[in-house]
Design a protein around this motif. Structure first.
Motif, PDB file in Angstrom:
ATOM      1  N   LEU A 283      66.575  34.182  33.272  1.00 20.24           N
ATOM      2  CA  LEU A 283      65.208  34.221  33.809  1.00 20.24           C
ATOM      3  C   LEU A 283      64.616  32.819  33.874  1.00 20.24           C
ATOM      4  CD1 LEU A 283      62.814  35.821  34.861  1.00 20.24           C
ATOM      5  CD2 LEU A 283      62.097  36.224  32.496  1.00 20.24           C
ATOM      6  N   LYS A 284      64.786  32.081  32.809  1.00 21.34           N
ATOM      7  CA  LYS A 284      64.230  30.722  32.793  1.00 21.34           C
ATOM      8  C   LYS A 284      64.862  29.885  33.919  1.00 21.34           C
ATOM      9  CE  LYS A 284      61.846  27.306  30.894  1.00 21.34           C
ATOM     10  NZ  LYS A 284      61.815  26.653  29.621  1.00 21.34           N
ATOM     11  N   ASP A 285      66.183  29.977  34.058  1.00 17.94           N
ATOM     12  CA  ASP A 285      66.878  29.201  35.093  1.00 17.94           C
ATOM     13  C   ASP A 285      66.372  29.573  36.487  1.00 17.94           C
ATOM     14  OD1 ASP A 285      68.310  28.074  33.094  1.00 17.94           O
ATOM     15  OD2 ASP A 285      70.204  29.110  33.501  1.00 17.94           O
ATOM     16  N   LEU A 286      66.175  30.870  36.702  1.00 15.95           N
ATOM     17  CA  LEU A 286      65.713  31.317  38.024  1.00 15.95           C
ATOM     18  C   LEU A 286      64.320  30.764  38.331  1.00 15.95           C
ATOM     19  CD1 LEU A 286      65.942  33.115  40.564  1.00 15.95           C
ATOM     20  CD2 LEU A 286      64.972  34.982  39.212  1.00 15.95           C
ATOM     21  N   LEU A 287      63.416  30.848  37.346  1.00 15.73           N
ATOM     22  CA  LEU A 287      62.043  30.380  37.587  1.00 15.73           C
ATOM     23  C   LEU A 287      62.021  28.868  37.823  1.00 15.73           C
ATOM     24  CD1 LEU A 287      60.077  32.479  34.917  1.00 15.73           C
ATOM     25  CD2 LEU A 287      60.415  32.994  37.334  1.00 15.73           C
ATOM     26  N   VAL A 288      62.804  28.141  37.033  1.00 15.22           N
ATOM     27  CA  VAL A 288      62.855  26.673  37.195  1.00 15.22           C
ATOM     28  C   VAL A 288      63.392  26.336  38.590  1.00 15.22           C
ATOM     29  CG1 VAL A 288      64.025  24.579  36.382  1.00 15.22           C
ATOM     30  CG2 VAL A 288      63.022  26.167  34.723  1.00 15.22           C
ATOM     31  N   ARG A 289      64.440  27.046  39.016  1.00 11.38           N
ATOM     32  CA  ARG A 289      65.032  26.774  40.342  1.00 11.38           C
ATOM     33  C   ARG A 289      64.011  27.053  41.451  1.00 11.38           C
ATOM     34  NH1 ARG A 289      67.390  29.929  44.050  1.00 11.38           N
ATOM     35  NH2 ARG A 289      67.881  31.751  42.790  1.00 11.38           N
ATOM     36  N   LEU A 290      63.321  28.184  41.357  1.00 16.15           N
ATOM     37  CA  LEU A 290      62.348  28.536  42.403  1.00 16.15           C
ATOM     38  C   LEU A 290      61.217  27.505  42.463  1.00 16.15           C
ATOM     39  CD1 LEU A 290      62.173  32.392  41.807  1.00 16.15           C
ATOM     40  CD2 LEU A 290      63.067  31.266  43.859  1.00 16.15           C
ATOM     41  N   ARG A 291      60.777  27.046  41.301  1.00 19.12           N
ATOM     42  CA  ARG A 291      59.705  26.054  41.285  1.00 19.12           C
ATOM     43  C   ARG A 291      60.190  24.730  41.900  1.00 19.12           C
ATOM     44  NH1 ARG A 291      55.502  26.028  42.054  1.00 19.12           N
ATOM     45  NH2 ARG A 291      54.580  24.593  40.560  1.00 19.12           N
ATOM     46  N   LYS A 292      61.453  24.383  41.609  1.00 17.20           N
ATOM     47  CA  LYS A 292      62.011  23.147  42.198  1.00 17.20           C
ATOM     48  C   LYS A 292      62.050  23.258  43.710  1.00 17.20           C
ATOM     49  CE  LYS A 292      64.743  21.000  38.608  1.00 17.20           C
ATOM     50  NZ  LYS A 292      65.890  21.417  37.803  1.00 17.20           N
ATOM     51  N   GLU A 293      62.238  24.498  44.193  1.00 19.86           N
ATOM     52  CA  GLU A 293      62.253  24.728  45.651  1.00 19.86           C
ATOM     53  C   GLU A 293      60.836  24.776  46.221  1.00 19.86           C
ATOM     54  OE1 GLU A 293      64.426  28.381  46.100  1.00 19.86           O
ATOM     55  OE2 GLU A 293      66.298  27.484  45.389  1.00 19.86           O
ATOM     56  N   GLY A 294      59.837  24.606  45.323  1.00 23.41           N
ATOM     57  CA  GLY A 294      58.442  24.567  45.784  1.00 23.41           C
ATOM     58  C   GLY A 294      57.785  25.937  45.915  1.00 23.41           C
ATOM     59  N   LYS A 295      58.396  26.943  45.364  1.00 27.83           N
ATOM     60  CA  LYS A 295      57.842  28.304  45.489  1.00 27.83           C
ATOM     61  C   LYS A 295      56.689  28.503  44.485  1.00 27.83           C
ATOM     62  CE  LYS A 295      61.175  30.209  48.184  1.00 27.83           C
ATOM     63  NZ  LYS A 295      61.711  29.019  48.875  1.00 27.83           N
ATOM     64  N   ARG A 296      55.668  29.246  44.943  1.00 29.55           N
ATOM     65  CA  ARG A 296      54.579  29.659  44.040  1.00 29.55           C
ATOM     66  C   ARG A 296      54.970  30.977  43.379  1.00 29.55           C
ATOM     67  NH1 ARG A 296      49.746  31.468  46.522  1.00 29.55           N
ATOM     68  NH2 ARG A 296      48.806  31.522  44.455  1.00 29.55           N
ATOM     69  N   ILE A 297      54.831  31.019  42.058  1.00 28.55           N
ATOM     70  CA  ILE A 297      55.170  32.251  41.326  1.00 28.55           C
ATOM     71  C   ILE A 297      53.933  32.713  40.558  1.00 28.55           C
ATOM     72  CG2 ILE A 297      56.705  33.328  39.621  1.00 28.55           C
ATOM     73  CD1 ILE A 297      58.586  30.831  40.023  1.00 28.55           C
ATOM     74  N   VAL A 298      53.604  33.998  40.712  1.00 31.86           N
ATOM     75  CA  VAL A 298      52.482  34.584  39.994  1.00 31.86           C
ATOM     76  C   VAL A 298      53.008  35.775  39.196  1.00 31.86           C
ATOM     77  CG1 VAL A 298      50.360  35.939  40.376  1.00 31.86           C
ATOM     78  CG2 VAL A 298      50.662  33.754  41.554  1.00 31.86           C
TER      79      VAL A 298
END
Ligand code: TMP
Length: 392
Positions: A283-298
């Motif tokens: 889960l941590k890896d996925l969230l970090v990757r998405l944020r690096k791709e510039g995605k907004r997560i709520v």
């Protein structure tokens, strides 16, 4: 197993309260002799259940429906004497008992958190603001007479002194009376790796095996069981005085299921620990990757369960911008420990994020059904039970 330092799961707080936030060691252990899985360090109950308790059962329409059906079952199956009495332990805002109140049936709710107890009274549900134990059971029996049913939903596993509850049930119930309660089921936690059920309020993670051992000390027995989907996988247990009720075949079936799952074996929990650690890393890896791709997560749903996930996985506001929640008392506050802002649902729908991390995964059906526009706008759901994935 240790989850490290944890704040109070339902301890949503203001910025001013950050400096004095309370933390404890969240650890869970398995007892090889009695089969119980439980927390090894507990938080004082007054810290958890008080006038600021933020959980109101009636916020979920699905739970309201569930409790209406539960009340109907109690009425038709167990309240067959004339002028019966039903007592609920941990009656919250009166969602279950309101059905009996409306029907003019004798009922009494026991609820230690004064704010939710007050809400129940406002709805016409007779409520005593107290913790349930043997002496309270004696008092209720002398004031109201013996009860036909003692019921608890998501409360028994919160009560550190289960022996006091078993003794109280014996004191309060009629000879044929029934203690019926439901709680998150250990077998589901093991199968789904739903480790977020592990938090301060949940002192115990019940199985039929561990409960049977407990109740037999008081000449009580679990005579029926019913699996439920609520809270991510729960079990309803029907308990009566030994020999007073026919034991259903579902009991033997569940015993066999628990043997097959290995709930009585230590190595089952060692394997679970490894699976929990893998889930955390994924889960941590996925969230970090998405944020690096510039995605907004709520985050979606500021659940008590999510406190374990965010703190154990290290999910901080740089990964999750805010958590959307419909409960007014949580809005404008911050999530425990990691301090992610909690905002009203309107902020989620006003500007949809790229991804919504579904903390309220146990309400997935209800939530997905009411959020088609998020999907239509290109939004993606992230879930982590039973495994970490972005739903396609
Ligand atoms: P629970 O998992 O303990 O029932 O908590 C659910 C939380 O999620 C509660 O704070 C209310 C919130 N919630 C929403 O914000 N939107 C929803 O649609 C649902 C069902 C729950």
């Amino acid at each position: 197993m240790s989850f490290g330092r944890m704040p109070i799961a339902n301890g949503f707080l203001t910025r001013e309260q950050f400096a004095t936030e309370y933390f404890f060691d969240l650890q869970v252990g398995f007892c090889e002799s009695c089969g119980m899985v439980q927390l090894t360090e507990r938080v004082d109950r007054e810290r958890l259940f008080n006038e600021t308790y933020p959980f109101f059962t009636s916020t979920s329409s699905r739970m309201v429906k569930h409790f209406t059906e539960f009340a109907d079952e109690i009425r038709t199956r167990h309240l067959t004497s004339s002028d019966p009495l039903v007592v609920e332990i941990g009656s919250n805002d009166g969602t279950l008992l309101s059905s009996f109140a409306k029907a003019g049936q004798r009922h009494l709710g026991i609820e230690p958190s004064s704010n939710v107890a007050e809400e129940a009274r406002r709805r016409g549900v007779q409520t005593l603001c107290a913790f349930f134990d043997e002496s309270l059971a004696k008092r209720i029996a002398s004031e109201h007479g013996p009860a036909d049913v003692l019921v608890g939903a998501n409360v028994m596993c919160h009560i550190p002194d289960l022996h006091a509850v078993a003794k109280g049930a014996r004191v309060l119930l009629k000879p044929e009376g029934v203690l019926v309660f439901e709680d998150p089921y250990l077998g589901e936690i093991v199968q789904k790796v739903s480790y977020d059920q592990i938090y301060d309020e949940h002192v115990f993670y019940f199985s039929l095996g561990s409960l049977s051992r407990l109740f037999e000390q008081y000449d009580l027995e679990v005579y029926d069981v019913r699996p439920l989907e609520e809270h991510g996988g729960s079990m309803r247990y029907y308990v009566g005085r030994k020999g007073r009720h026919a034991v259903s075949s579902a009991v033997e079936d569940l015993r066999a299921h628990e043997r097959a799952l290995g709930l009585h074996r230590r190595d089952t929990y060692e394997t679970l620990r490894t699976r929990i650690e893998r889930s955390r890393d994924a889960l941590k890896d996925l969230l970090v990757r998405l944020r690096k791709e510039g995605k907004r997560i709520v985050g979606y749903g500021a659940t008590s369960k999510s406190t374990t996930v965010t703190n154990y996985c290290g999910i901080t506001p740089d990964l999750v911008e805010f958590v959307s929640d419909t409960t007014p008392i949580k809005q404008g506050k911050y999530t425990p420990g990691v301090h992610i802002p909690v905002r009203p649902h309107g902020e989620f729908s006003a500007r949809y994020p790229d991804c919504a991390l579904l903390f309220a995964w146990n309400h997935a059906g209800e939530i997905m059904a009411k959020e088609p526009q998020f999907r239509a706008a290109g939004g993606r759901w992230i879930v982590y039970v039973p495994q970490v994935q972005i739903l396609s």
